[in-house]
Enzyme design. Sequence first.
Site, mmCIF file in Angstrom:
data_model
loop_
_atom_site.group_PDB
_atom_site.id
_atom_site.type_symbol
_atom_site.label_atom_id
_atom_site.label_comp_id
_atom_site.label_asym_id
_atom_site.label_seq_id
_atom_site.Cartn_x
_atom_site.Cartn_y
_atom_site.Cartn_z
ATOM 1 N N ARG A 104 0.735 -1.446 -0.294
ATOM 2 C CA ARG A 104 -0.088 -0.118 0.085
ATOM 3 C C ARG A 104 1.170 1.051 -0.089
ATOM 4 O O ARG A 104 1.585 1.281 1.147
ATOM 5 C CB ARG A 104 -0.910 0.036 0.930
ATOM 6 C CG ARG A 104 -1.110 1.179 1.462
ATOM 7 C CD ARG A 104 -3.147 1.179 3.130
ATOM 8 N NE ARG A 104 -3.536 3.119 3.091
ATOM 9 C CZ ARG A 104 -3.604 3.062 3.951
ATOM 10 N NH1 ARG A 104 -3.171 2.652 4.929
ATOM 11 N NH2 ARG A 104 -4.046 4.341 3.765
ATOM 12 N N HIS A 149 -3.504 11.056 1.082
ATOM 13 C CA HIS A 149 -2.719 10.744 2.014
ATOM 14 C C HIS A 149 -1.966 11.859 3.436
ATOM 15 O O HIS A 149 -0.798 12.149 3.232
ATOM 16 C CB HIS A 149 -1.569 9.382 2.047
ATOM 17 C CG HIS A 149 -1.271 8.970 4.073
ATOM 18 N ND1 HIS A 149 -1.718 7.263 3.605
ATOM 19 C CD2 HIS A 149 -1.072 9.214 4.929
ATOM 20 C CE1 HIS A 149 -1.278 6.958 4.997
ATOM 21 N NE2 HIS A 149 -0.578 7.699 5.986
ATOM 22 N N GLU A 194 -7.465 8.236 6.745
ATOM 23 C CA GLU A 194 -7.260 8.713 7.823
ATOM 24 C C GLU A 194 -8.254 10.425 7.939
ATOM 25 O O GLU A 194 -7.690 10.861 8.494
ATOM 26 C CB GLU A 194 -6.734 8.928 8.539
ATOM 27 C CG GLU A 194 -6.176 7.529 9.281
ATOM 28 C CD GLU A 194 -4.943 7.004 10.465
ATOM 29 O OE1 GLU A 194 -4.265 8.634 11.076
ATOM 30 O OE2 GLU A 194 -4.456 6.213 10.578
ATOM 31 N N ASN A 334 -7.510 0.756 9.961
ATOM 32 C CA ASN A 334 -6.277 1.567 10.447
ATOM 33 C C ASN A 334 -6.659 1.434 11.461
ATOM 34 O O ASN A 334 -7.283 2.074 12.188
ATOM 35 C CB ASN A 334 -5.997 2.704 10.305
ATOM 36 C CG ASN A 334 -4.755 3.802 8.486
ATOM 37 O OD1 ASN A 334 -5.438 1.872 7.840
ATOM 38 N ND2 ASN A 334 -4.701 3.883 8.631
ATOM 39 N N TYR A 336 -5.188 0.606 15.929
ATOM 40 C CA TYR A 336 -3.509 0.339 16.605
ATOM 41 C C TYR A 336 -4.303 0.204 18.613
ATOM 42 O O TYR A 336 -3.128 -0.363 18.991
ATOM 43 C CB TYR A 336 -2.591 1.915 16.607
ATOM 44 C CG TYR A 336 -1.816 2.187 14.826
ATOM 45 C CD1 TYR A 336 -0.817 2.442 14.718
ATOM 46 C CD2 TYR A 336 -3.001 2.263 14.141
ATOM 47 C CE1 TYR A 336 -0.198 1.802 13.897
ATOM 48 C CE2 TYR A 336 -1.959 3.021 13.244
ATOM 49 C CZ TYR A 336 -1.245 2.672 12.203
ATOM 50 O OH TYR A 336 -0.508 2.692 11.392
ATOM 51 N N GLU A 401 -4.157 -0.282 8.115
ATOM 52 C CA GLU A 401 -2.504 -0.223 8.663
ATOM 53 C C GLU A 401 -2.806 -0.951 10.055
ATOM 54 O O GLU A 401 -3.867 -1.056 10.027
ATOM 55 C CB GLU A 401 -2.477 1.210 9.074
ATOM 56 C CG GLU A 401 -2.169 1.802 7.741
ATOM 57 C CD GLU A 401 -2.012 3.197 7.888
ATOM 58 O OE1 GLU A 401 -2.412 4.234 9.197
ATOM 59 O OE2 GLU A 401 -1.876 4.491 7.455
#
Length: 508
Positions: A104, A149, A194, A334, A336, A401
């Site tokens: 990506r 991005h 995002e 994404n 985390y 991600e």
Amino acid sequence: MSLLGGLLFVVSALVVRGSSISTIEENYLKFPAGFLIGTATAAYQIEGAWNVSDKSENVWDRFTHEPRPGRIVNNDTGDVACDSYHKYKKDVELLREIGFDVYRLSLSWSRILPNGFANKISQDGLDYYKKVLAELEANGIEPLVTLYHWDHPQIIEDLGGWTNEEIVDYFGDYARVVFRELGPRVKYFCTINEPEEFCARGYGLGTKAPGKEIHGIGEYLCSHNVLKAHARAYHIYDKEFRPTQNGTIGIVLSLSYAYPKDPDDATSVETHFQFNAGWFCHPIFSASGDYPSLMKEKIASASLEQGYPRSRLPEFSQEWIEYIRGSSDFLGVNHYTSTLVEPGVESVVPSVFADRKIILSPDPSWPRANSSWLYVVPKGFGDLLRLLAKEYNNPVMYVTENGVSAAEETNDLNRIQYFHDYLKEMLLAMNRDGVNVKGYLAWSLLDNFEWTQGYSERFGLVHVDFNDPERKRTLKMSANWWKNVLKTRKLEPVPAGPQSSCCTAIPV
Ligand SMILES: *[C@@H]1O[C@H](CO)[C@@H](O)[C@H](O)[C@H]1NC(C)=O
Ligand SMILES: *[C@@H]1O[C@H](CO)[C@@H](O)[C@H](O)[C@H]1NC(C)=O
Ligand SMILES: *[C@@H]1O[C@H](CO)[C@@H](O)[C@H](O)[C@H]1NC(C)=O
Ligand SMILES: *[C@@H]1O[C@H](CO)[C@@H](O)[C@H](O)[C@H]1NC(C)=O
């Protein structure tokens, strides 16, 4: 798993003759046929070459070149970054050496359209991306291309950027150029990466590019135009290019999971979900479209209390609601970290953070990584995927991600532990619970420019020496672990050895 679930699981495992709990679990921990495994990067974070040829200035060039105390660690910039503009062949060689199926990457708008607008296309800019795509193809690696991005041309920002509705047309024009010129080599497109982050911090708190502090208004104007621009790019692809290119296109969101501080407080959890995921998911992936009603009500009532004549959250017309609803072939996730939530007001008033009327904090028992915001909570990943599947009718998802920061080291066992524990949760959500995840992209291939943290936080599977003009790349232990995963197509154990700074409990 609940205690009852756990007991039922043990019982059902015991009645399968010749089988054991561990072999059943092992079956869950394989990647299904056709599942895509890869790694991700972003243009501004790795390319460098900020002023080559006719590329123009973008908002991150401007943001990093006008340093203010405390804005970016060490006043770092992406001027050179990993120099992937010149070293893309080395990057592709690394991808092939590790064995990834997909890569990506994102495109720099100001490299392709130096004027911001589609009246002038940079041949050099296009050629660069054509060479990268050709190199990937020659090495059997499928590209997954993000149009945006965070790095739009400064000229677009001078006109108001994401707060100006004209960006819907400008972004659509840019997307059309990309689909026409690069689409024949691309099967997976992501529109916008995002938006919660760059809307809330770029136009709300002002801590990320373009650094505008217009909280309470700016982030909602931004999200409104992002949703329209995303849908515009989707429909352009769907009508003009899908019939010949046959690819798939979706949005990428930054999603976290929340647990209640008080076990009975389901309201705070729901509020967090609607403001975090629902803000962009509800307009696109729900059956009814539009912003979540919880969000509309909370912002309207806060606005009223504050004396505004109307809600600070703009309204969509019915046409726009229909145009945006369903405008994604997949949900890019994404993920985390997770958080605890409780009632209260945090951040500046007014702002999207204050409007929620919840306070976020980590559980003291959660290990912290090398980023102040990143706590290691593998279970939150599985819980998030199951919740998204439940809320939005089990959409096709790609984890676009997932990864962890650690100190500068190549023996990154702690990072392997993170990937192992998070992947296990994802595989159980998929293979045991039926969540429709089709691919996983580790963040990130390389240590890179980590936005306001500059080069001080490292997320790479490959170490980059930023003091070396050649930007020497060295595989970390985690890259070698991924090699094994890609060979066996199943979760591999974490090698024995000492784990260091990241992912061991650091007192908060
Ligand atoms: C590009 O920027 C660098 C600083 O990053 C500077 O040294 C160089 O002179 C610039 N090149 C051009 C052509 O403006
Ligand atoms: C960053 O730049 C600002 C403004 O020029 C300056 O005040 C500050 O000392 C610089 N910080 C570092 C670490 O160089
Ligand atoms: C389009 O893609 C789908 C799935 O990726 C595939 O099944 C189909 O055969 C493709 N059609 C054409 C015309 O290439
Ligand atoms: C990240 O690592 C560096 C270097 O080891 C250290 O100085 C810093 O305090 C760490 N940050 C966090 C949030 O753990």
